[in-house]
Design a protein around this motif. Sequence first.
Motif, PDB file in Angstrom:
ATOM      1  N   UNK A  17       0.836  -1.205   0.000  1.00  0.00           N
ATOM      2  CA  UNK A  17       0.000   0.000   0.000  1.00  0.00           C
ATOM      3  C   UNK A  17       0.871   1.256   0.000  1.00  0.00           C
ATOM      4  N   UNK A  18       2.088   1.145   0.548  1.00  0.00           N
ATOM      5  CA  UNK A  18       3.012   2.283   0.562  1.00  0.00           C
ATOM      6  C   UNK A  18       3.387   2.678  -0.861  1.00  0.00           C
ATOM      7  N   UNK A  19       3.752   1.690  -1.664  1.00  0.00           N
ATOM      8  CA  UNK A  19       4.091   1.972  -3.072  1.00  0.00           C
ATOM      9  C   UNK A  19       2.856   2.462  -3.826  1.00  0.00           C
ATOM     10  N   UNK A  20       1.708   1.882  -3.542  1.00  0.00           N
ATOM     11  CA  UNK A  20       0.480   2.297  -4.217  1.00  0.00           C
ATOM     12  C   UNK A  20       0.182   3.762  -3.949  1.00  0.00           C
ATOM     13  N   UNK A  21       0.331   4.192  -2.702  1.00  0.00           N
ATOM     14  CA  UNK A  21       0.087   5.589  -2.369  1.00  0.00           C
ATOM     15  C   UNK A  21       1.087   6.493  -3.086  1.00  0.00           C
ATOM     16  N   UNK A  22       2.349   6.093  -3.098  1.00  0.00           N
ATOM     17  CA  UNK A  22       3.358   6.879  -3.801  1.00  0.00           C
ATOM     18  C   UNK A  22       3.059   7.015  -5.274  1.00  0.00           C
ATOM     19  N   UNK A  23       2.621   5.917  -5.894  1.00  0.00           N
ATOM     20  CA  UNK A  23       2.293   5.954  -7.325  1.00  0.00           C
ATOM     21  C   UNK A  23       1.128   6.894  -7.608  1.00  0.00           C
TER      22      UNK A  23
END
Length: 205
Positions: A17-23
């Motif tokens: 979810x961390x990468x998803x938010x960054x994207x």
Amino acid sequence: MSRTLVVVSAGLSSPSSTRLLGDRLAQAAARETGAAIEVVELRDLATDIANNLVTGFPSPQLGDAVETVTRADGLIVVTPIFNASYSGLFKSFFDVIEAGSLQGKPVLIAATAGTARHSLALEFALRPLFAYLRADVMPTAVFAASRDWGASDGPDGDLTARIERAAGELAAAVSGRPAAPAVAEEDEFVPFDQQLARLGITSSR
């Protein structure tokens, strides 16, 4: 000269979810700036970061990641929250970056966690860190708890609205700065004896 936004993601799983938010933040900011997006996944650099902290020498992969971050026109930094603060991996990466390298750089801070109880970590942990590094931290920070994903109304309002507001601030900050200079393809190598000679110093062995 084209601009570049760099996402620094400290997510530990794949996908996360961390990468998803960054994207999502990067895509929203790029729509307004036309900037290219690059991603630095700290999970892939964990061993290199630990070795650098001990030896003081970065691996080629870590060196490339640090250069990507320091040459970016804007940063989106995202970490999971553990024990009410950023992750050790996240902090360790920014510990290896040379002091002053982020001065004046627009930075959007964001974080993820299981519950909204951790949301204040953005203000008492991440914001002071990047203020200390003299970065230009955006006013809006974005926190996403597990229940925010797919929800129309999270604890702080709609996640999409928060993303758009924060990305707009970053886009405005990046657009108002000159684009970062392009990386030279290869620096000229000058032998040490020649460098001394230019300074009028004779080397002794």
